[in-house]
Design an enzyme around this catalytic site. Structure first.
Site, PDB file in Angstrom:
ATOM      1  N   HIS A 104       0.809  -1.216   0.000  1.00 46.32           N
ATOM      2  CA  HIS A 104       0.000   0.000   0.000  1.00 46.32           C
ATOM      3  C   HIS A 104       0.846   1.271   0.000  1.00 46.32           C
ATOM      4  O   HIS A 104       0.355   2.337   0.360  1.00 46.32           O
ATOM      5  CB  HIS A 104      -0.964  -0.014   1.202  1.00 46.32           C
ATOM      6  CG  HIS A 104      -2.015  -1.077   1.091  1.00 46.32           C
ATOM      7  ND1 HIS A 104      -2.823  -1.473   2.142  1.00 46.32           N
ATOM      8  CD2 HIS A 104      -2.408  -1.836   0.031  1.00 46.32           C
ATOM      9  CE1 HIS A 104      -3.656  -2.424   1.733  1.00 46.32           C
ATOM     10  NE2 HIS A 104      -3.416  -2.670   0.462  1.00 46.32           N
ATOM     11  N   THR A 133      -3.518  -8.378  10.914  1.00 45.08           N
ATOM     12  CA  THR A 133      -4.367  -7.802   9.868  1.00 45.08           C
ATOM     13  C   THR A 133      -5.784  -8.328  10.011  1.00 45.08           C
ATOM     14  O   THR A 133      -5.991  -9.495  10.359  1.00 45.08           O
ATOM     15  CB  THR A 133      -3.830  -8.098   8.446  1.00 45.08           C
ATOM     16  OG1 THR A 133      -4.759  -7.553   7.484  1.00 45.08           O
ATOM     17  CG2 THR A 133      -3.632  -9.584   8.187  1.00 45.08           C
ATOM     18  N   SER A 134      -6.739  -7.447   9.735  1.00 41.26           N
ATOM     19  CA  SER A 134      -8.148  -7.837   9.869  1.00 41.26           C
ATOM     20  C   SER A 134      -8.628  -8.622   8.656  1.00 41.26           C
ATOM     21  O   SER A 134      -9.733  -9.155   8.664  1.00 41.26           O
ATOM     22  CB  SER A 134      -9.018  -6.588  10.066  1.00 41.26           C
ATOM     23  OG  SER A 134      -8.837  -5.706   8.982  1.00 41.26           O
ATOM     24  N   ASN A 183      -2.832 -12.787  15.888  1.00 44.29           N
ATOM     25  CA  ASN A 183      -3.848 -11.750  16.056  1.00 44.29           C
ATOM     26  C   ASN A 183      -4.586 -12.035  17.358  1.00 44.29           C
ATOM     27  O   ASN A 183      -4.911 -13.186  17.607  1.00 44.29           O
ATOM     28  CB  ASN A 183      -4.843 -11.783  14.873  1.00 44.29           C
ATOM     29  CG  ASN A 183      -5.635 -10.484  14.736  1.00 44.29           C
ATOM     30  OD1 ASN A 183      -6.204 -10.003  15.702  1.00 44.29           O
ATOM     31  ND2 ASN A 183      -5.648  -9.939  13.538  1.00 44.29           N
ATOM     32  N   PRO A 184      -4.833 -11.046  18.167  1.00 47.46           N
ATOM     33  CA  PRO A 184      -5.593 -11.322  19.389  1.00 47.46           C
ATOM     34  C   PRO A 184      -6.996 -11.816  19.076  1.00 47.46           C
ATOM     35  O   PRO A 184      -7.603 -12.522  19.873  1.00 47.46           O
ATOM     36  CB  PRO A 184      -5.662  -9.962  20.095  1.00 47.46           C
ATOM     37  CG  PRO A 184      -4.627  -9.117  19.456  1.00 47.46           C
ATOM     38  CD  PRO A 184      -4.417  -9.638  18.067  1.00 47.46           C
ATOM     39  N   ALA A 199       1.376  -9.031  18.893  1.00 45.08           N
ATOM     40  CA  ALA A 199       2.449  -9.397  17.968  1.00 45.08           C
ATOM     41  C   ALA A 199       3.782  -9.620  18.669  1.00 45.08           C
ATOM     42  O   ALA A 199       4.487 -10.605  18.386  1.00 45.08           O
ATOM     43  CB  ALA A 199       2.586  -8.312  16.902  1.00 45.08           C
TER      44      ALA A 199
HETATM   45  P1  OAD Z   1      -6.934  -3.184  10.598  1.00 47.92           P
HETATM   46  O1  OAD Z   1      -6.996  -1.991  11.475  1.00 47.92           O
HETATM   47  O2  OAD Z   1      -8.086  -3.442   9.710  1.00 47.92           O
HETATM   48  O3  OAD Z   1      -6.727  -4.486  11.496  1.00 47.92           O
HETATM   49  C1  OAD Z   1      -5.761  -4.523  12.502  1.00 47.92           C
HETATM   50  C2  OAD Z   1      -5.724  -5.932  13.046  1.00 47.92           C
HETATM   51  O4  OAD Z   1      -4.684  -5.995  13.993  1.00 47.92           O
HETATM   52  C3  OAD Z   1      -7.001  -6.382  13.746  1.00 47.92           C
HETATM   53  O5  OAD Z   1      -7.385  -7.647  13.273  1.00 47.92           O
HETATM   54  C4  OAD Z   1      -6.605  -6.455  15.225  1.00 47.92           C
HETATM   55  O6  OAD Z   1      -7.267  -7.502  15.913  1.00 47.92           O
HETATM   56  C5  OAD Z   1      -5.119  -6.725  15.114  1.00 47.92           C
HETATM   57  N1  OAD Z   1      -4.331  -6.236  16.250  1.00 47.92           N
HETATM   58  C6  OAD Z   1      -4.551  -5.182  17.069  1.00 47.92           C
HETATM   59  N2  OAD Z   1      -3.569  -5.053  17.962  1.00 47.92           N
HETATM   60  C7  OAD Z   1      -2.682  -6.048  17.715  1.00 47.92           C
HETATM   61  C8  OAD Z   1      -1.435  -6.454  18.300  1.00 47.92           C
HETATM   62  N3  OAD Z   1      -0.880  -5.798  19.326  1.00 47.92           N
HETATM   63  N4  OAD Z   1      -0.808  -7.537  17.781  1.00 47.92           N
HETATM   64  C9  OAD Z   1      -1.342  -8.213  16.741  1.00 47.92           C
HETATM   65  N5  OAD Z   1      -2.505  -7.874  16.151  1.00 47.92           N
HETATM   66  C10 OAD Z   1      -3.172  -6.804  16.627  1.00 47.92           C
HETATM   67  O7  OAD Z   1      -5.573  -3.084   9.782  1.00 47.92           O
HETATM   68  P2  OAD Z   1      -5.165  -3.803   8.419  1.00 47.92           P
HETATM   69  O8  OAD Z   1      -5.682  -5.181   8.367  1.00 47.92           O
HETATM   70  O9  OAD Z   1      -3.715  -3.608   8.263  1.00 47.92           O
HETATM   71  O10 OAD Z   1      -5.358   0.305   3.612  1.00 47.92           O
HETATM   72  O11 OAD Z   1      -5.929  -2.930   7.366  1.00 47.92           O
HETATM   73  C11 OAD Z   1      -5.741  -3.212   6.002  1.00 47.92           C
HETATM   74  C12 OAD Z   1      -5.799  -1.964   5.207  1.00 47.92           C
HETATM   75  O12 OAD Z   1      -6.994  -1.227   5.543  1.00 47.92           O
HETATM   76  C13 OAD Z   1      -4.701  -0.964   5.494  1.00 47.92           C
HETATM   77  O13 OAD Z   1      -3.514  -1.238   4.822  1.00 47.92           O
HETATM   78  C14 OAD Z   1      -5.305   0.315   5.028  1.00 47.92           C
HETATM   79  C15 OAD Z   1      -6.660   0.167   5.673  1.00 47.92           C
HETATM   80  O14 OAD Z   1      -7.670   0.910   5.130  1.00 47.92           O
HETATM   81  C16 OAD Z   1      -5.437   1.463   2.931  1.00 47.92           C
HETATM   82  O15 OAD Z   1      -5.437   2.541   3.501  1.00 47.92           O
HETATM   83  C17 OAD Z   1      -5.514   1.279   1.461  1.00 47.92           C
END
Ligand code: OAD
Length: 321
Positions: A192, A260-261, A285-286, A303
């Site tokens: 991204h 990642t969600s 992931n939690p 993480a």
């Molecule tokens: P999200 O905010 O959608 O998801 C974050 C994930 O991290 C969730 O599943 C949480 O449960 C998990 N999480 C939170 N704290 C954590 C920790 N300490 N250790 C491990 N996991 C943890 O973020 P992304 O999946 O990265 O794209 O989102 C994908 C994309 O959506 C991003 O790249 C961005 C966003 O919109 C664009 O902007 C194009």
């Protein structure tokens, strides 16, 4: 083939996401897997105007259709010890915002998530930039400010050190914060883009830039607007980057998803390539995600703690006590 960024959702009605959904490929995600018992496999800064939106909630619920669920894989790994990084030669870490959460970088969804507070239709898509580039820059300068105050965490460092050993280690990240590079990882595919790079919206020239805030908003060469060189909703992913990610994921023997969600496509489709390539798949992931069934091992926790577990006491991977 179109590789526009979209959330695997059918809700909404906004021009930005609606447009991208209409033109993007259908997200099919046949998923299957087994949870192995044991190890629970299984600021005060000024910010742009906040707009509360229901989009984030819609995104959380978004789950791609999974018409054919594959049969669960047998649990073949030692239940209590878990997989260890040293036992694999070709490792891909597939990271999302949760990777940097313990560094203090806000995630996008969930409590305190960026899209809970800011409407991405106003700040993170080309239409918004075309309408009001100054507002979009204000938002991205705010993000620069947040990220600039954060440092890589132990998880980033474990991944970086794993890559300094004999194993081929690649980071395929959705994150734009640059923390993997800052921690010393070398082989990084940024799906991204990067918050610290800008691109002229008119002539396409790119520039690294670590200023915070970025104040120069017009291109020297052509006078067009600089925009952050990140992939917004509805944008295309870079073909070569996506292709490399698929190749590496298809041929790795350990695939570790971290934080990642799994709702934003096409990135969310990449774990399918690990399954096709027969890699052992670990989800850190939690919380459970829409893709959890695709993984062999579920490490439910933050993480840093779960990556420490994968490091298994290896002094080359861990910080000195
Ligand atoms: P999200 O905010 O959608 O998801 C974050 C994930 O991290 C969730 O599943 C949480 O449960 C998990 N999480 C939170 N704290 C954590 C920790 N300490 N250790 C491990 N996991 C943890 O973020 P992304 O999946 O990265 O794209 O989102 C994908 C994309 O959506 C991003 O790249 C961005 C966003 O919109 C664009 O902007 C194009």
């Amino acid at each position: 083939m179109l590789h526009r960024v979209h959330v695997g959702s059918t809700s909404g009605g906004d021009s930005c996401a609606g447009h991208s959904r209409a033109r993007s490929r259908a997200a099919t995600s046949p998923i299957g897997g087994a949870t192995i018992p044991g190890v629970r496999y299984g600021s005060s800064q000024r910010a742009p105007a906040k707009i509360v939106t229901s989009i984030a909630a819609a995104a959380i619920m978004a789950r791609p259709a999974s018409p054919s669920r594959a049969a669960p894989r047998p649990a073949t790994i030692g239940a209590m010890s878990g997989p260890h990084l040293r036992d694999f030669n070709r490792i891909v870490f597939f990271t999302g915002a949760g990777m940097s959460a313990e560094s203090g970088v806000p995630t996008y969804r969930g409590a305190g998530g960026i899209w809970k507070e800011y409407d991405y239709r106003r700040y993170a898509c080309q239409d918004a930039f075309n309408r009001d580039p100054a507002a979009v820059w204000e938002f991205h300068n705010y993000r620069r400010r947040l990220v600039a105050a954060c440092a890589p965490n132990l998880g980033h460092r474990i991944i970086a050190r794993a890559g300094q050993r004999e194993a081929r280690v690649t980071v395929v990240t959705q994150n734009i914060d640059g923390l993997h590079a800052l921690s010393g990882s070398r082989d990084i595919l940024e799906l991204h883009g990067n918050l610290w790079r800008v691109r002229c919206d008119t002539c396409g020239v790119k520039q690294q830039d670590s200023h915070e805030p970025r104040e120069q908003l017009r291109c020297d060469g052509c006078g067009g607007w600089w925009r952050p060189d990140i992939v917004w909703f509805g944008d295309f992913l870079d073909d070569a980057t996506l292709h490399s990610a698929k190749q590496l994921i298809s041929s790795c023997d350990l695939f570790v998803s971290v934080g990642t969600s799994a709702v934003v496509y096409p990135a969310a489709q990449l774990p399918e390539y690990a399954r096709a390539g027969k890699a052992l798949r670990v989800e850190i992931n939690p919380d459970e995600t829409p893709a959890s069934d695709l993984y062999d091992v579920h490490l439910r926790g933050p993480a840093t703690e779960m990556l420490t577990r994968l490091a298994d006491g290896d002094p080359h991977l861990l910080d000195p006590a």
